[in-house]
Design an enzyme around this catalytic site. Structure first.
Site: not given
Ligand code: PRP
Length: 199
Positions: A117, A120, A122, A184
């Site tokens: 998204d 951040n 990655l 999920r």
């Molecule tokens: C989600 C997804 C990614 C991250 C991406 O995880 O699984 O790890 O957000 O977002 P970004 O590119 O803005 O960092 P989340 O924190 O929702 O946790 P989850 O995997 O437990 O659902």
């Protein structure tokens, strides 16, 4: 009930909560196979050992599907990073709550994500893998929302960026992705109706 009938029953699960379905289980499976084939080919000649690192929780289904279709030897590990809490917007800096079990020094790491998204998570994890001595870092994300990007998570060394589909800027759930830890387990990816998360 046959296994196809049980998947079809799961496909119908919570469909009333969806504005629309973006990718069915059949479409997801076909794309996962393509990604696994491409990565297997690229990594086949890698001199370094290959470690697939899933980012919990969201990547669990994609990691399981893609790993079993990879045709070269790989190790598998998990990390846990939290950023979203229970809402739908990124909370900023990621927080690593579970680190690697495997020593990735000198190895080729493939970070496996359900969705990128803002970038951040990655961005931070690529730096983390570098700091642990990985020889290269690839990214393999099932969905990519480039319209939301705040930072660019560049692969490191000989690493590459693999993605399943470009995702529209909607709140999506299923195939590992949640809202408040629900949805999920859906075998498809859908856009959640706004009234389900805007109370
Ligand atoms: C989600 C997804 C990614 C991250 C991406 O995880 O699984 O790890 O957000 O977002 P970004 O590119 O803005 O960092 P989340 O924190 O929702 O946790 P989850 O995997 O437990 O659902």
């Amino acid at each position: 009930m046959s296994s196809r009938q049980s998947v079809d029953a799961a496909m119908a699960l919570r469909e009333e909560d969806m504005e629309r379905i973006l990718w069915t289980d059949v479409e997801i499976s076909a794309r996962v196979s393509e990604l696994a084939e491409e990565m297997s080919e690229v990594l086949r000649d890698s001199e370094a050992a290959v470690v697939f690192v899933g980012i919990a929780t969201g990547s669990f289904m994609f990691l399981a599907d893609v790993a079993r279709r990879i045709t070269i030897p790989i190790a598998v590990d998990l990390v846990r990073v939290e950023s979203y809490g229970l809402g739908t917007e990124s909370g900023g800096a990621p927080r690593l709550t579970t680190d690697l079990k495997i020593d990735v020094r000198g190895k080729h790491v493939v970070l496996v994500e359900d969705i990128v998204d803002t970038g951040n998570t990655l961005f931070w994890l690529i730096a983390h893998m570098k700091s642990k001595g990985a020889s290269s870092v690839s990214v393999c994300t099932f969905l990519d929302k480039p319209s939301r990007r705040k930072v660019i998570p560049e692969p490191f060394g000989e690493g590459r960026f693999y993605r399943g589909f470009e995702c529209p800027d909607n709140f999506v759930v299923g195939y590992g992705m949640d809202f408040a830890e629900l949805y999920r387990n859906l075998p498809y990816i859908g856009v959640l109706k706004k009234e389900k998360y805007q109370l």
